[in-house]
Structures are given as structure tokens and as C-alpha cells.
Design an enzyme around this catalytic site. Sequence first.
Site, PDB file in Angstrom:
ATOM      1  N   HIS A 305       0.864  -1.203   0.000  1.00  0.00           N
ATOM      2  CA  HIS A 305       0.000   0.000   0.000  1.00  0.00           C
ATOM      3  C   HIS A 305       0.887   1.234   0.000  1.00  0.00           C
ATOM      4  O   HIS A 305       1.951   1.251   0.597  1.00  0.00           O
ATOM      5  CB  HIS A 305      -0.900   0.012   1.249  1.00  0.00           C
ATOM      6  CG  HIS A 305      -2.082   0.899   1.096  1.00  0.00           C
ATOM      7  ND1 HIS A 305      -2.025   2.249   1.348  1.00  0.00           N
ATOM      8  CD2 HIS A 305      -3.341   0.650   0.678  1.00  0.00           C
ATOM      9  CE1 HIS A 305      -3.211   2.787   1.117  1.00  0.00           C
ATOM     10  NE2 HIS A 305      -4.032   1.843   0.700  1.00  0.00           N
ATOM     11  N   ASP A 362      -7.998  -5.137  -0.492  1.00  0.00           N
ATOM     12  CA  ASP A 362      -8.437  -5.990  -1.609  1.00  0.00           C
ATOM     13  C   ASP A 362      -8.098  -7.456  -1.421  1.00  0.00           C
ATOM     14  O   ASP A 362      -8.565  -8.301  -2.199  1.00  0.00           O
ATOM     15  CB  ASP A 362      -7.788  -5.497  -2.913  1.00  0.00           C
ATOM     16  CG  ASP A 362      -8.277  -4.096  -3.264  1.00  0.00           C
ATOM     17  OD1 ASP A 362      -7.441  -3.204  -3.454  1.00  0.00           O
ATOM     18  OD2 ASP A 362      -9.506  -3.902  -3.282  1.00  0.00           O
TER      19      ASP A 362
HETATM   20  C1  SDX Z   1      -5.996   0.273  -3.125  1.00  0.00           C
HETATM   21  O1  SDX Z   1      -4.290   4.731  -1.951  1.00  0.00           O
HETATM   22  C2  SDX Z   1      -5.239   4.085  -1.414  1.00  0.00           C
HETATM   23  O2  SDX Z   1      -5.706   4.425  -0.354  1.00  0.00           O
HETATM   24  C3  SDX Z   1      -5.747   2.910  -2.219  1.00  0.00           C
HETATM   25  C4  SDX Z   1      -6.801   2.054  -1.553  1.00  0.00           C
HETATM   26  C5  SDX Z   1      -8.081   2.820  -1.335  1.00  0.00           C
HETATM   27  O3  SDX Z   1      -8.840   2.452  -0.435  1.00  0.00           O
HETATM   28  O4  SDX Z   1      -8.371   3.731  -2.164  1.00  0.00           O
HETATM   29  O5  SDX Z   1      -6.341   1.583  -0.311  1.00  0.00           O
HETATM   30  C6  SDX Z   1      -7.168   0.870  -2.446  1.00  0.00           C
HETATM   31  O6  SDX Z   1      -5.675   0.673  -4.210  1.00  0.00           O
HETATM   32  C7  SDX Z   1      -5.206  -0.785  -2.412  1.00  0.00           C
HETATM   33  C8  SDX Z   1      -3.971  -1.281  -3.234  1.00  0.00           C
HETATM   34  C9  SDX Z   1      -4.455  -2.314  -4.230  1.00  0.00           C
HETATM   35  N1  SDX Z   1      -3.363  -2.689  -5.159  1.00  0.00           N
HETATM   36  C10 SDX Z   1      -2.743  -3.876  -5.062  1.00  0.00           C
HETATM   37  O7  SDX Z   1      -2.982  -4.717  -4.202  1.00  0.00           O
HETATM   38  C11 SDX Z   1      -1.731  -4.133  -6.182  1.00  0.00           C
HETATM   39  C12 SDX Z   1      -0.452  -4.728  -5.588  1.00  0.00           C
HETATM   40  N2  SDX Z   1       0.207  -3.706  -4.786  1.00  0.00           N
HETATM   41  C13 SDX Z   1       1.154  -2.886  -5.424  1.00  0.00           C
HETATM   42  O8  SDX Z   1       1.277  -2.816  -6.765  1.00  0.00           O
HETATM   43  C14 SDX Z   1       1.698  -1.713  -4.615  1.00  0.00           C
HETATM   44  O9  SDX Z   1       1.915  -2.168  -3.339  1.00  0.00           O
HETATM   45  C15 SDX Z   1       0.852  -0.455  -4.579  1.00  0.00           C
HETATM   46  C16 SDX Z   1       0.514   0.007  -5.968  1.00  0.00           C
HETATM   47  C17 SDX Z   1      -0.397  -0.680  -3.812  1.00  0.00           C
HETATM   48  C18 SDX Z   1       1.659   0.606  -3.859  1.00  0.00           C
HETATM   49  O10 SDX Z   1       2.714   0.898  -4.682  1.00  0.00           O
HETATM   50  P1  SDX Z   1       3.870   1.896  -4.197  1.00  0.00           P
HETATM   51  O11 SDX Z   1       3.556   2.593  -2.945  1.00  0.00           O
HETATM   52  O12 SDX Z   1       4.233   2.715  -5.386  1.00  0.00           O
HETATM   53  O13 SDX Z   1       4.965   0.859  -3.790  1.00  0.00           O
HETATM   54  P2  SDX Z   1       6.302   0.761  -4.540  1.00  0.00           P
HETATM   55  O14 SDX Z   1       6.022   0.425  -5.950  1.00  0.00           O
HETATM   56  O15 SDX Z   1       7.088   1.975  -4.202  1.00  0.00           O
HETATM   57  O16 SDX Z   1       6.936  -0.536  -3.850  1.00  0.00           O
HETATM   58  C19 SDX Z   1       7.953  -0.420  -2.908  1.00  0.00           C
HETATM   59  C20 SDX Z   1       8.689  -1.759  -3.011  1.00  0.00           C
HETATM   60  C21 SDX Z   1       9.156  -2.050  -4.443  1.00  0.00           C
HETATM   61  O17 SDX Z   1      10.284  -2.903  -4.334  1.00  0.00           O
HETATM   62  P3  SDX Z   1      11.785  -2.197  -4.426  1.00  0.00           P
HETATM   63  O18 SDX Z   1      11.797  -1.394  -5.722  1.00  0.00           O
HETATM   64  O19 SDX Z   1      11.890  -1.318  -3.184  1.00  0.00           O
HETATM   65  O20 SDX Z   1      12.729  -3.371  -4.428  1.00  0.00           O
HETATM   66  O21 SDX Z   1       7.803  -2.823  -2.670  1.00  0.00           O
HETATM   67  C22 SDX Z   1       7.626  -3.664  -3.801  1.00  0.00           C
HETATM   68  C23 SDX Z   1       8.032  -2.864  -5.010  1.00  0.00           C
HETATM   69  O22 SDX Z   1       8.464  -3.730  -6.050  1.00  0.00           O
HETATM   70  N3  SDX Z   1       6.197  -4.025  -3.840  1.00  0.00           N
HETATM   71  C24 SDX Z   1       5.729  -5.238  -4.103  1.00  0.00           C
HETATM   72  C25 SDX Z   1       4.341  -5.149  -3.965  1.00  0.00           C
HETATM   73  N4  SDX Z   1       3.998  -3.880  -3.653  1.00  0.00           N
HETATM   74  C26 SDX Z   1       5.153  -3.187  -3.577  1.00  0.00           C
HETATM   75  N5  SDX Z   1       6.352  -6.381  -4.447  1.00  0.00           N
HETATM   76  C27 SDX Z   1       5.561  -7.456  -4.654  1.00  0.00           C
HETATM   77  N6  SDX Z   1       4.213  -7.459  -4.521  1.00  0.00           N
HETATM   78  C28 SDX Z   1       3.577  -6.322  -4.192  1.00  0.00           C
HETATM   79  N7  SDX Z   1       2.241  -6.313  -4.081  1.00  0.00           N
END
Ligand code: SDX
Length: 427
Positions: A305, A362
Site C-alpha cells: 500500500h 483488496d
Molecule cells: C488500493 O491509496 C489508497 O488508499 C488505495 C486504496 C483505497 O482504499 O483507495 O487503499 C485501495 O488501491 C489498495 C492497493 C491495491 N493494489 C494492489 O494490491 C496491487 C499490488 N500492490 C502494489 O502494486 C503496490 O503495493 C501499490 C501500488 C499498492 C503501492 O505501490 P507503491 O507505494 O508505489 O509501492 P512501490 O512500488 O514503491 O513498492 C515499494 C517496493 C518495491 O520494491 P523495491 O523497488 O523497493 O525493491 O515494494 C515492492 C516494489 O516492487 N512491492 C511489491 C508489492 N507492492 C510493492 N512487491 C511485490 N508485490 C507487491 N504487491
Amino acid sequence: MDEAVLKIGDREISLPVIVGTEGEVAIDTNKLRGQTGIVTHDKGFANTAEALSSVTFLDGEKGILRYRGYPIEQIADSASFLEVSYLCLYGELPTSAQYEEFVDDINHHTLVREDMKHLYEAFPTDAHPMQMLASAVSALATFYPDALDPTDEKAIDISAKRLIAKMITLVAWGYKYGLSQPFQYPRNDLDYTSNFLHMMFSYPTEGYQVDPVISKALDVLLNLHADHEQNCSTSTVRMVGSSQANLFSSVASGIHALSGPLHGGANQQVVVMLDEIIKGGGDVEQFIAKAKDKDDPFRLMGFGHRVYKNFDPRARIIKSYAGDVLDKLGKDDPMLDVAKQLEEVALSDEYFAERKLYPNVDFYSGIIYKAMGFPVDLFTVLFAIGRLPGWIAQWKEMRFDPTTRIGRPRQIYVGEAERKFISMDQR
Ligand code: SDX
């Protein structure tokens, strides 16, 4: 703390500081460019508070979520979705008289003009429900043009009630259209969530009894999605509304933003992922490895998140609800066990722990939606129904804020320096 001092080269400027109700601190850069010609760069606005908002407070580190000051744990299953909608829209929990009037207003707006049905006939029957919903909500501005003025509080209130009321009808009609089944009309004798279930799952040929377990669980799930401060779709609704676009157009933009798999679309992707794990023999380790592999674009859907670096409090509530709803419905879905196993393995893995990746809203919601009989491609639409009061509340807050300006971020140009045009024959 009332000021921040910024040192740029040999210059120092002081900037005011804003401190929120819960002690959050922001440096007020509203005059930064005017004073220095300098702007800030902040990809994805992860460090930028565009809004000073009173609708929702969330603390990602502590896993706190409150609507208008009320903790989500206290209201999720103690208030109806229309009560929570009233709270989001007007800032206070309704008295019984206020609630009765609000419900009556909503009930008298659930019908949709008959000629809106032609809109659905233009879609292929396999159109994704989110695309149909965004088009239908946008079209409301053409079918209900009499109360669109974004500067008129009375008009806004009518459009807000129309939108909340008609959302469930539009969603149910889209579902029935996809099945080539007759559209069902709303019934004013049913509460909001039961009315929705009636329009979704009843037929003109026979009676339909709403299951109170499903209706109650859906009410709780909608409450859990009602608002979430400045997430991608809400920021979109505020941005579009800042140009004085009408409420229907602004919310339609939010629906499109929510449809993305990184945002609301994740609840559909979680169930697809869990299904794949089950079909692949239940090897969660393989999916954990894929999620950690930088060369693999796969992400663990429903995990991580932008703001929560702790358990998403909504995920905690939904997880506890999932088992309860499945038991009450007499359903035993292996998906729930796989989800719990996946969560356990991920939370004990260094990769997820050091990045503070926890299950989000989710991760478990789709399992309950599936048990309720909703098709997977409707899950994100259910998120949209839940988020609607939050979108409207945030849009109203932006609209009624006298300091609101049209949203227009700056940029830093990193392209070609000036160069002379060369005619085609010289290239
Ligand atoms: C919602 O904003 C809100 O409030 C949203 C929400 C709402 O109520 O409106 O809460 C609803 O959208 C929930 C999120 C639903 N999405 C997912 O479940 C999709 C999977 N999650 C991700 O894609 C990700 O965690 C996000 C999009 C939710 C957040 O992305 P960020 O904050 O941009 O995180 P990031 O890309 O900066 O990640 C930081 C690190 C990275 O690794 P490094 O580059 O540091 O090595 O964490 C890793 C990312 O690769 N990472 C994940 C991951 N989420 C982040 N690795 C594997 N699986 C994941 N799910």
C-alpha cells in the site's frame, strides 16, 4: 513548530508550517515559486498534501482509519451504509429523523429514466462492468441536466443523492444486460443494500428473498470502502472537479482511475491469482518467489500500500468477516485457506517485512464477494459503490473551499534545448 527554513544555494527562505488535528506536519509551499522561482518534484505526490481535508484521517504507520473522527472498527458494522454515506457527505452521524429523510430522498431517486436503457444496448454484452458504469455515470449529466451547477449547493445535494441512489440501479442493469436478462426495478420497501441485491439477483418470473447474511456483510464491505483520503481515484475526482466539471463527470473520472489493477482493480486480480495458485497445486512459495523477482512484473495482488506500512485495518476486519460469512452461507472456499497461507508465508518473508508489505483492503474482499454470488468482473464495481460517498464528500469539500484553484501541477522540462526547424527535404 511554525516555520521551516529552506536553504537554496546562498539563499535562505522561511516557509510557514501547517500542523493537522493529529499532529501531521506540512511545509506550506504555496508561495515557494513566487518567492524563489523554484518548485518541488514529487513523483506520484507521495510527499505532497494537496488537500487540507476533514473527511478521513488515516495513519499508515499505526494502521488507523477514521471517517469524520469515528474509527473504522467502531462504525464498520454498527452503521448502515447510508448512515456512513450521510456521515461522509454532511460531517455528522444522522439523527433518526435526519436518517429517515435521507433514506426517503435516496429511495425516491433510485429509478433511472427508461431511455437510459438504450445506452446499455450500445455495449457488447461482454463489456467490462467498470467501463459500462463509468459511461453510465457520465451519461447521467445528459439525462439529469437540471442540477449540474457545481456552484449551487442545492443542485449539488440533489445530484449527490441521485448519484448514490442510481449507482446501484446502474450497476444492476449493467449486470443484467451482460446476461441478456430483463432489467429489474428498484423497490422502495427494501433497504439500500437489499434493494441492490434484489435488482442484481431477482427475476420478474419469481419471488426473491434477500439473504440477510449477505445484505449485512455487503453493507459492512461498502462501509469499509467509503473513503480513504487522497487515493488515486479520489484525487482524480477532486482534480477534475477543480475545473468546475459537474459531479457526474468528476465521479466518472474516478471510476476510470479505480479500474486500474494497481488500485481498485486489485480485488479482481487477487481472486484470479488465488485461483491460479489453486489450479497450480497450491504452491504459494512459487508465487511469493515471482513477486520478489525483480525481472518478473508479477506483484502479489492485494499486498502492499502507498500509505499503510502496517496492517490495513480494513483487511483485518474483512479477514475476520470472510470466515464468518462463508460459515453462515454454508460455503467452504479453498481460496480462503490459500489466502491465509499466502499471507502467513509472505509476512514471514524478509522481502515483504523490510518493505512493510501487508495485506490491503483488496486481499480478502473478493473471497466474500465470490461467496455472495458476484462474478469476479463485478468486484471493482462493488468497490466503486462503496467509495462513492467518499468521492462525493471530497468533491464537495474541494468545491466549497474558497481557496480551491484549478488543479495545475508544474513540471521540470528535461527535453531538447531550443533548436531550428529543418524542412522535410533536408532531413
Ligand atoms: C488500493 O491509496 C489508497 O488508499 C488505495 C486504496 C483505497 O482504499 O483507495 O487503499 C485501495 O488501491 C489498495 C492497493 C491495491 N493494489 C494492489 O494490491 C496491487 C499490488 N500492490 C502494489 O502494486 C503496490 O503495493 C501499490 C501500488 C499498492 C503501492 O505501490 P507503491 O507505494 O508505489 O509501492 P512501490 O512500488 O514503491 O513498492 C515499494 C517496493 C518495491 O520494491 P523495491 O523497488 O523497493 O525493491 O515494494 C515492492 C516494489 O516492487 N512491492 C511489491 C508489492 N507492492 C510493492 N512487491 C511485490 N508485490 C507487491 N504487491
